[in-house]
Design a protein around this motif. Structure first.
Motif, mmCIF file in Angstrom:
data_model
loop_
_atom_site.group_PDB
_atom_site.id
_atom_site.type_symbol
_atom_site.label_atom_id
_atom_site.label_comp_id
_atom_site.label_asym_id
_atom_site.label_seq_id
_atom_site.Cartn_x
_atom_site.Cartn_y
_atom_site.Cartn_z
ATOM 1 N N ALA A 342 21.084 56.640 -5.683
ATOM 2 C CA ALA A 342 19.805 55.933 -5.628
ATOM 3 C C ALA A 342 18.631 56.900 -5.750
ATOM 4 O O ALA A 342 18.704 58.067 -5.349
ATOM 5 C CB ALA A 342 19.706 55.152 -4.318
ATOM 6 N N LEU A 343 17.515 56.397 -6.309
ATOM 7 C CA LEU A 343 16.306 57.209 -6.413
ATOM 8 C C LEU A 343 15.717 57.425 -5.022
ATOM 9 O O LEU A 343 15.767 56.552 -4.159
ATOM 10 C CB LEU A 343 15.282 56.514 -7.310
ATOM 11 C CG LEU A 343 15.729 56.120 -8.720
ATOM 12 C CD1 LEU A 343 14.537 55.618 -9.533
ATOM 13 C CD2 LEU A 343 16.409 57.284 -9.429
ATOM 14 N N SER A 344 15.165 58.600 -4.818
ATOM 15 C CA SER A 344 14.556 58.938 -3.534
ATOM 16 C C SER A 344 13.424 59.921 -3.781
ATOM 17 O O SER A 344 13.261 60.452 -4.883
ATOM 18 C CB SER A 344 15.592 59.541 -2.586
ATOM 19 O OG SER A 344 15.051 59.760 -1.300
ATOM 20 N N SER A 345 12.652 60.175 -2.745
ATOM 21 C CA SER A 345 11.593 61.176 -2.864
ATOM 22 C C SER A 345 12.204 62.573 -2.889
ATOM 23 O O SER A 345 13.097 62.879 -2.084
ATOM 24 C CB SER A 345 10.632 61.068 -1.681
ATOM 25 O OG SER A 345 9.775 62.204 -1.633
ATOM 26 N N PRO A 346 11.741 63.449 -3.789
ATOM 27 C CA PRO A 346 12.237 64.834 -3.760
ATOM 28 C C PRO A 346 11.920 65.542 -2.448
ATOM 29 O O PRO A 346 12.538 66.563 -2.128
ATOM 30 C CB PRO A 346 11.523 65.485 -4.948
ATOM 31 C CG PRO A 346 10.382 64.594 -5.280
ATOM 32 C CD PRO A 346 10.783 63.217 -4.883
ATOM 33 N N LEU A 347 10.982 65.005 -1.672
ATOM 34 C CA LEU A 347 10.675 65.597 -0.372
ATOM 35 C C LEU A 347 11.872 65.520 0.573
ATOM 36 O O LEU A 347 11.965 66.294 1.530
ATOM 37 C CB LEU A 347 9.471 64.891 0.257
ATOM 38 C CG LEU A 347 8.148 65.036 -0.500
ATOM 39 C CD1 LEU A 347 7.057 64.241 0.188
ATOM 40 C CD2 LEU A 347 7.754 66.504 -0.623
ATOM 41 N N ARG A 348 12.793 64.608 0.295
ATOM 42 C CA ARG A 348 14.017 64.545 1.095
ATOM 43 C C ARG A 348 14.801 65.846 0.967
ATOM 44 O O ARG A 348 15.312 66.377 1.961
ATOM 45 C CB ARG A 348 14.858 63.358 0.628
ATOM 46 C CG ARG A 348 16.191 63.215 1.329
ATOM 47 C CD ARG A 348 16.939 62.025 0.757
ATOM 48 N NE ARG A 348 18.326 61.983 1.182
ATOM 49 C CZ ARG A 348 19.235 61.160 0.684
ATOM 50 N NH1 ARG A 348 18.878 60.306 -0.266
ATOM 51 N NH2 ARG A 348 20.466 61.184 1.108
ATOM 52 N N ASP A 349 14.914 66.386 -0.249
ATOM 53 C CA ASP A 349 15.589 67.670 -0.439
ATOM 54 C C ASP A 349 14.815 68.798 0.224
ATOM 55 O O ASP A 349 15.401 69.702 0.831
ATOM 56 C CB ASP A 349 15.732 67.981 -1.932
ATOM 57 C CG ASP A 349 16.811 67.146 -2.612
ATOM 58 O OD1 ASP A 349 17.622 66.526 -1.907
ATOM 59 O OD2 ASP A 349 16.827 67.120 -3.861
ATOM 60 N N VAL A 350 13.501 68.770 0.077
ATOM 61 C CA VAL A 350 12.669 69.814 0.690
ATOM 62 C C VAL A 350 12.878 69.818 2.195
ATOM 63 O O VAL A 350 13.068 70.878 2.814
ATOM 64 C CB VAL A 350 11.182 69.592 0.342
ATOM 65 C CG1 VAL A 350 10.299 70.596 1.091
ATOM 66 C CG2 VAL A 350 10.956 69.719 -1.169
ATOM 67 N N ALA A 351 12.886 68.637 2.796
ATOM 68 C CA ALA A 351 13.089 68.541 4.246
ATOM 69 C C ALA A 351 14.454 69.081 4.643
ATOM 70 O O ALA A 351 14.600 69.763 5.659
ATOM 71 C CB ALA A 351 12.945 67.085 4.692
#
Length: 443
Positions: A342-351
């Motif tokens: 599913a699409l998600s915010s790339p900020l999820r990876d950053v976090a």
């Protein structure tokens, strides 16, 4: 009789997901002879009313050498049956099959268009994995066998082949894969990629830096430490942003409306409630976490979403002599395939990576008699490397606006809430690591 042997054997395997629960039934859904002495099995295991399927390369020998006795499953009619991933005399089939695009009774072995595969190297099993089994062939290839089978194309195969087609730099190049039909769906059984023989694991590099810092006299700061990691953290941030740009170019992107962002925050809040009920130590931090989630609910702009890594941390990156390489685009283990894609915010990876810096900083404090003395150094190391990573991410084209910072903080605290529950269940002595995420900080 084979199914009885498998029932006794499979429950002891580290990749078996149902350990600790009785097996109600086991059946062999598919049994394909690949070469004399080598069969490919798909095994269905029923536990508490649910079914999981696993794959096994089954070797057959009348004389089992000592080097394979640890892989023995059992003996039928004087034929020794064993887990053939440990037998380099048999696993050459994987390379040869992909090199020649072979098909055997529904098993399809394919190579990436334009890729040439040398079928001569012998294999060696890597021993560190929990859910998959990886075979290294010489210093050229690594083939990952997905032991637990989930119908559908594995996200890692989907991502790395798409990025390789764009000549992306921060991935291990794919060479081939093996697939079959499961429940009428193309299902990935294995993927083979470039083996980074001269690379170093990101987690190990970070821990070396932390260890060097802790060994220094108290008056020497992390800035002056010989093992300072911040330059690498900044490069990693840049590489991460570039991977995100490539993912956005290779796959669909989208925008989620403010009301959808609010629903996401509500999901965070529900998980927090369940976590507090299970781990009372979280209760004193509820107001801090709730405030972070509330800041997300106040957002009034659309949030960009795209394909992301989904399980991003220092153990998923390797430092080659040239740059950082990102591995394992499978997504978060245990989640449904649709959710991992599913699409998600790339900020999820950053976090996820920011949380990993905190873990690296405090990992060596667990059980350490000097933990209280070293805690300020751990905080300093984490803060400096988090900041360097974010600087690199911006340099690589990653955008984190003031409004984005609220979403990033919420992602990070939600991840920390998950970590608290995980540690409480599995490693109670580690619970202080994620709990530190809820204290005031500068980065």
């Amino acid at each position: 009789m084979l199914d009885e042997l498998l029932v006794a054997w499979i429950g002891r395997q580290r990749w078996f997901g149902g350990k600790g629960r009785p097996i109600d039934e086991l059946s062999i859904d598919a049994d394909v002879e690949l070469t004399p002495g080598l069969r490919h099995l798909i095994i269905a295991v029923w536990q508490e009313g649910s079914r999981e399927r696993y794959q096994l390369l089954l070797g057959e020998r009348t004389d089992l050498p000592d080097r394979l006795k640890h892989a023995l499953i059992g003996t039928i009619d004087d034929v020794h049956l064993y887990d053939a991933v440990h037998d380099p005399d048999r696993t050459g089939w994987l390379l040869d099959g992909m090199a020649h695009d072979e098909t055997r009774s529904g098993l399809r072995m394919r190579h990436v268009p334009g890729a040439e595969i040398d079928a001569s190297p012998r294999s060696l099993v890597l021993g560190a994995e929990q859910s998959n089994t990886s075979l290294v062939y010489g210093d050229a290839y690594i083939c990952k066998l997905f032991r637990r089978l989930i119908p559908g194309v594995n996200p890692e195969l989907e991502v790395v082949t798409a990025l390789a087609a764009r000549n992306a730099h921060h991935i291990a190049q794919p060479y081939g894969w093996i697939e079959t039909d499961l429940d009428g769906t193309d299902t990935t059984l294995a993927i083979m990629q470039e083996y980074l023989s001269n690379a170093n694991d990101g987690w190990d590099l970070a821990l070396t830096s932390v260890r060097d810092l802790y060994a220094l006299p108290p008056d020497v700061s992390a800035t002056d430490a010989g093992g300072d990691f911040t330059a690498e953290s900044e490069r990693l941030g840049t590489a991460t942003a570039q991977v995100h740009r490539e993912l956005a170019a290779a796959f669909p992107t989208g925008l989620i409306e403010p009301h959808e962002v609010k629903r996401m925050a509500e999901g965070f809040r529900r998980r927090l409630g369940r976590a507090v009920a299970e781990v009372p130590e979280l209760r004193e931090y509820v107001s801090t976490v709730e405030d972070a989630y509330h800041q997300v609910e106040l957002l009034t702009h659309e949030v960009p979403v795209q394909r992301v890594h989904g399980d991003y941390h220092l153990g998923q990156v390797m430092r080659t002599p040239m740059d950082w390489v990102v591995l394992d685009f499978e997504g978060e283990p245990g989640q449904p395939l649709a959710e991992r894609k599913a699409l998600s915010s790339p900020l999820r990876d950053v976090a996820g990576m920011l949380r990993s810096f905190d873990y690296a900083a405090r990992h060596l404090l667990v059980g350490n008699s000097r933990a209280d003395e070293l805690e300020p150094r751990a905080q300093e190391w984490a803060d400096r490397n988090r900041a360097a990573f974010l600087d690199g991410y911006a340099e690589g084209g990653g955008v984190i606006t003031r409004a984005d910072a609220a979403l990033l903080r919420a992602f990070e605290l939600s991840k920390a809430v998950y970590e608290v529950v995980y540690e409480a269940r599995n490693r109670p002595s580690w619970i202080g690591i994620p709990l530190s995420a809820f204290r005031p900080r500068t980065v």
